[in-house]
Design a protein around this motif. Sequence first.
Motif, PDB file in Angstrom:
ATOM      1  N   ILE A 308      -8.076  36.777  38.543  1.00 35.90           N
ATOM      2  CA  ILE A 308      -6.775  36.233  38.206  1.00 35.90           C
ATOM      3  C   ILE A 308      -6.850  35.367  36.948  1.00 35.90           C
ATOM      4  CG2 ILE A 308      -7.029  34.244  39.751  1.00 35.90           C
ATOM      5  CD1 ILE A 308      -3.964  34.421  40.183  1.00 35.90           C
ATOM      6  N   GLU A 309      -5.923  35.575  36.059  1.00 37.76           N
ATOM      7  CA  GLU A 309      -5.774  34.745  34.859  1.00 37.76           C
ATOM      8  C   GLU A 309      -4.795  33.633  35.211  1.00 37.76           C
ATOM      9  OE1 GLU A 309      -6.138  32.934  31.670  1.00 37.76           O
ATOM     10  OE2 GLU A 309      -7.064  34.910  31.453  1.00 37.76           O
ATOM     11  N   GLU A 310      -5.337  32.511  35.676  1.00 40.81           N
ATOM     12  CA  GLU A 310      -4.518  31.371  36.092  1.00 40.81           C
ATOM     13  C   GLU A 310      -5.302  30.103  35.773  1.00 40.81           C
ATOM     14  OE1 GLU A 310      -1.992  31.187  39.851  1.00 40.81           O
ATOM     15  OE2 GLU A 310      -3.689  29.896  40.411  1.00 40.81           O
ATOM     16  N   ASP A 311      -4.880  29.399  34.749  1.00 34.60           N
ATOM     17  CA  ASP A 311      -5.594  28.205  34.321  1.00 34.60           C
ATOM     18  C   ASP A 311      -5.746  27.227  35.478  1.00 34.60           C
ATOM     19  OD1 ASP A 311      -5.683  29.280  31.811  1.00 34.60           O
ATOM     20  OD2 ASP A 311      -4.060  28.063  30.979  1.00 34.60           O
ATOM     21  N   GLY A 312      -6.974  26.765  35.673  1.00 35.74           N
ATOM     22  CA  GLY A 312      -7.230  25.761  36.696  1.00 35.74           C
ATOM     23  C   GLY A 312      -7.853  26.295  37.958  1.00 35.74           C
ATOM     24  N   THR A 313      -7.849  27.637  38.173  1.00 40.29           N
ATOM     25  CA  THR A 313      -8.561  28.165  39.328  1.00 40.29           C
ATOM     26  C   THR A 313     -10.056  28.144  39.043  1.00 40.29           C
ATOM     27  OG1 THR A 313      -8.495  30.462  38.572  1.00 40.29           O
ATOM     28  CG2 THR A 313      -6.643  29.701  39.895  1.00 40.29           C
ATOM     29  N   TYR A 314     -10.848  28.109  40.095  1.00 37.73           N
ATOM     30  CA  TYR A 314     -12.299  28.043  39.919  1.00 37.73           C
ATOM     31  C   TYR A 314     -12.822  29.243  39.139  1.00 37.73           C
ATOM     32  CZ  TYR A 314     -17.274  28.167  40.928  1.00 37.73           C
ATOM     33  OH  TYR A 314     -18.637  28.249  40.794  1.00 37.73           O
ATOM     34  N   TRP A 315     -12.396  30.443  39.521  1.00 33.53           N
ATOM     35  CA  TRP A 315     -12.980  31.637  38.919  1.00 33.53           C
ATOM     36  C   TRP A 315     -12.472  31.872  37.501  1.00 33.53           C
ATOM     37  CZ3 TRP A 315     -17.236  33.365  40.899  1.00 33.53           C
ATOM     38  CH2 TRP A 315     -17.515  33.080  42.245  1.00 33.53           C
ATOM     39  N   ASP A 316     -11.251  31.414  37.207  1.00 38.57           N
ATOM     40  CA  ASP A 316     -10.787  31.481  35.818  1.00 38.57           C
ATOM     41  C   ASP A 316     -11.585  30.512  34.957  1.00 38.57           C
ATOM     42  OD1 ASP A 316      -8.745  32.470  33.831  1.00 38.57           O
ATOM     43  OD2 ASP A 316      -8.347  30.317  33.726  1.00 38.57           O
ATOM     44  N   ASN A 317     -11.861  29.312  35.488  1.00 37.22           N
ATOM     45  CA  ASN A 317     -12.687  28.347  34.753  1.00 37.22           C
ATOM     46  C   ASN A 317     -14.087  28.887  34.488  1.00 37.22           C
ATOM     47  OD1 ASN A 317     -10.524  26.628  34.946  1.00 37.22           O
ATOM     48  ND2 ASN A 317     -11.419  25.304  36.519  1.00 37.22           N
ATOM     49  N   GLU A 318     -14.565  29.766  35.399  1.00 33.67           N
ATOM     50  CA  GLU A 318     -15.894  30.344  35.242  1.00 33.67           C
ATOM     51  C   GLU A 318     -15.908  31.566  34.323  1.00 33.67           C
ATOM     52  OE1 GLU A 318     -18.966  29.240  36.815  1.00 33.67           O
ATOM     53  OE2 GLU A 318     -17.625  27.481  36.845  1.00 33.67           O
ATOM     54  N   GLY A 319     -14.744  31.935  33.793  1.00 34.56           N
ATOM     55  CA  GLY A 319     -14.683  33.012  32.809  1.00 34.56           C
ATOM     56  C   GLY A 319     -14.329  34.377  33.351  1.00 34.56           C
ATOM     57  N   PHE A 320     -13.870  34.453  34.606  1.00 35.06           N
ATOM     58  CA  PHE A 320     -13.564  35.754  35.202  1.00 35.06           C
ATOM     59  C   PHE A 320     -12.097  36.148  35.064  1.00 35.06           C
ATOM     60  CE2 PHE A 320     -17.486  34.509  37.265  1.00 35.06           C
ATOM     61  CZ  PHE A 320     -18.195  35.695  37.329  1.00 35.06           C
ATOM     62  N   GLY A 321     -11.252  35.242  34.589  1.00 33.22           N
ATOM     63  CA  GLY A 321      -9.822  35.508  34.534  1.00 33.22           C
ATOM     64  C   GLY A 321      -9.452  36.509  33.444  1.00 33.22           C
ATOM     65  N   THR A 322      -8.981  37.670  33.865  1.00 31.88           N
ATOM     66  CA  THR A 322      -8.567  38.711  32.917  1.00 31.88           C
ATOM     67  C   THR A 322      -7.205  39.307  33.260  1.00 31.88           C
ATOM     68  OG1 THR A 322      -9.694  40.436  34.217  1.00 31.88           O
ATOM     69  CG2 THR A 322     -10.964  39.385  32.456  1.00 31.88           C
ATOM     70  N   THR A 323      -6.662  39.011  34.452  1.00 32.69           N
ATOM     71  CA  THR A 323      -5.505  39.741  34.960  1.00 32.69           C
ATOM     72  C   THR A 323      -4.507  38.765  35.579  1.00 32.69           C
ATOM     73  OG1 THR A 323      -6.977  41.590  35.509  1.00 32.69           O
ATOM     74  CG2 THR A 323      -4.764  41.619  36.464  1.00 32.69           C
ATOM     75  N   PHE A 324      -3.265  38.869  35.172  1.00 34.44           N
ATOM     76  CA  PHE A 324      -2.239  37.983  35.699  1.00 34.44           C
ATOM     77  C   PHE A 324      -1.772  38.442  37.086  1.00 34.44           C
ATOM     78  CE2 PHE A 324      -1.903  37.222  31.117  1.00 34.44           C
ATOM     79  CZ  PHE A 324      -1.920  35.832  31.085  1.00 34.44           C
ATOM     80  N   TRP A 325      -1.163  37.496  37.790  1.00 33.02           N
ATOM     81  CA  TRP A 325      -0.522  37.807  39.067  1.00 33.02           C
ATOM     82  C   TRP A 325       0.747  38.595  38.788  1.00 33.02           C
ATOM     83  CZ3 TRP A 325       4.018  37.380  41.679  1.00 33.02           C
ATOM     84  CH2 TRP A 325       3.986  37.476  43.068  1.00 33.02           C
ATOM     85  N   PRO A 326       1.127  39.638  39.560  1.00 28.74           N
ATOM     86  CA  PRO A 326       0.496  40.111  40.801  1.00 28.74           C
ATOM     87  C   PRO A 326      -0.504  41.248  40.604  1.00 28.74           C
ATOM     88  CG  PRO A 326       2.618  41.166  40.546  1.00 28.74           C
ATOM     89  CD  PRO A 326       2.452  40.270  39.344  1.00 28.74           C
ATOM     90  N   TRP A 327      -0.844  41.564  39.326  1.00 26.48           N
ATOM     91  CA  TRP A 327      -1.781  42.664  39.080  1.00 26.48           C
ATOM     92  C   TRP A 327      -3.150  42.379  39.701  1.00 26.48           C
ATOM     93  CZ3 TRP A 327       2.058  41.286  35.786  1.00 26.48           C
ATOM     94  CH2 TRP A 327       2.919  42.286  35.330  1.00 26.48           C
ATOM     95  N   CYS A 328      -3.495  41.102  39.856  1.00 26.31           N
ATOM     96  CA  CYS A 328      -4.779  40.739  40.459  1.00 26.31           C
ATOM     97  C   CYS A 328      -4.789  40.984  41.964  1.00 26.31           C
ATOM     98  CB  CYS A 328      -5.100  39.275  40.180  1.00 26.31           C
ATOM     99  SG  CYS A 328      -3.928  38.128  40.952  1.00 26.31           S
ATOM    100  N   GLY A 329      -3.605  40.999  42.596  1.00 24.17           N
ATOM    101  CA  GLY A 329      -3.496  41.179  44.042  1.00 24.17           C
ATOM    102  C   GLY A 329      -3.545  39.860  44.797  1.00 24.17           C
ATOM    103  N   GLU A 330      -2.795  39.794  45.870  1.00 28.35           N
ATOM    104  CA  GLU A 330      -2.762  38.614  46.748  1.00 28.35           C
ATOM    105  C   GLU A 330      -2.689  39.083  48.189  1.00 28.35           C
ATOM    106  OE1 GLU A 330       0.163  35.611  45.810  1.00 28.35           O
ATOM    107  OE2 GLU A 330       0.430  35.093  47.935  1.00 28.35           O
TER     108      GLU A 330
END
Length: 533
Positions: A308-330
């Motif tokens: 998920i491309e969402e500033d402030g999430t752990y995995w986005d901070n770690e460099g994994f954020g490439t896809t916005f919601w809802p394309w990332c899935g929930e």
Amino acid sequence: MRYFYLLFIVITFQLQAQVVQDDFEGSGTISSWFGDNCGMNLNLVNPVQQGINLSDTVLEYHDTGGQYANVQFDVNTNFDLSANNSFSLKIFIPSNGLTGNQTNQVSLKLQNNTLTDAWTTQSEIIKPVTLNTWQEVTFDFENDMFINLDPTSVIPLQRTDFNRVVIQVNGEDNTDHVLAYIDDVLNFNTVSDNPVYDNLVWSDEFDGVGVIDDTKWFHQTQLIAGDSWANGEQQHYTNRIDNSFMDNGSLKIVAKGEVYSDQGQTKNYTSARLNSKFSFQYGRVEVRAKLPSIAGTWPAIWLLGKNIEEDGTYWDNEGFGTTFWPWCGEIDIMEPNIPKTEILATWHWNNGSGYQYNSSSIPTVNSDTSQNWHIYELEWSPDSMKIYMDNILINQMPTINPFNEEFFILLNVAMGGSLGGDIVNNFDEDMMEIDYVRVYQQSQLSIKDLNANLVSFYPNPVETWLYVEFNSDTSDSGKFQVVDLSGRIISEQTMLVTNNKMSYNTAALDSGMYLMRIVTTDGASSTFKFIKK
């Protein structure tokens, strides 16, 4: 493990369930066939005795332009889909019996005949068909995609009001003609072959006191929409011990009514939102929790795509954020509705066809979910996703893109907004309490094919006794199922292994090909085919 619990339930209900079948040879149990806006002959000499259907007589279905043509039957005792979840039939559609350009399909609809308009709460499965050949079509109301005409209806397996079956060829609301032949209608239980998730790979039991384990959890506090969170929520999330801490063997996520300023914004409530520093693909998630009860609180146990491309999430901070919601899935394992009378189980996604969601619910009592522990669970395999509350299935869907990627877990309590509803006046505080979070996946024994432990099975083809030999490393107990090629359970027994060998008497089987599925108590499984002479 739920697997063996379910086997017991299946056996129990199969002994009690009504038999619903018709082969149109005079031995069927269905006596209420009715052609609705459609010609019907229950005793037609089979005009195409070939392939998989050599029977003498069949049902003729003849739609000569009826707008809603179908054939249907009623049963005296409502269907128990938890015992027999599927229906099957054989069908032949000659191409020269069609007019128009309708999609070639057959649908099976379950309805409640006590309603004036029985169709208003129906559940339907539609399957494609091929012309000019006999084929067997199965409608599995546990695992197939179904359509609830009333979107507020619960999933079919939770329904007990179905007592009518409607079969419709090539859709409705048209005046095209259809000629079809139908045979061997049957209600039965489909074998489930989902993975056994028995290996605990990640967990938090919250046995400490004070701050949470920051090797497992990350406090997400950065506002995701500049000045706010989603859905008009009214809280700040903080990393303070006031809002999240461990005590007396559980995690407390506390929502508070207090004026709090952060990131240039002042809000009237605080709470906590935790991201797991663990991500995974497939498995079983179990969370034992008590929920807040005060109006305006919105607790959630859920998962987001790791990408998920969402500033402030752990995995986005770690460099994994490439896809916005809802394309990332929930995946929402647990969320209450606004009046706190239901628990929702929901998926949100976009795989290129626009925003989609699939939501279902189970009735609850607010005082019960807030005062008593309940287990909220996701079972997620490469084929299907199922969400349970206390082992009761709430919702399910096939595993489609993007739910074939890694996800991480979120725990939070929001305040107000379009999902939390109006906040009670003079709100002080309320909390969600988590006893544990556990993630299970397949153990190495479960992952590897039990065929590695199979020495042999013989004879094949078999006349009477089928023997299966194992090496000495194999568990000496478990279950086995004998299944026909349409998925019907023919036999289900405890496996008794003596001197690394088990035997099965096939005398009661008709000639043909069968599957035997073996599941040992240590989770390993294997399926192989054999032929009965």
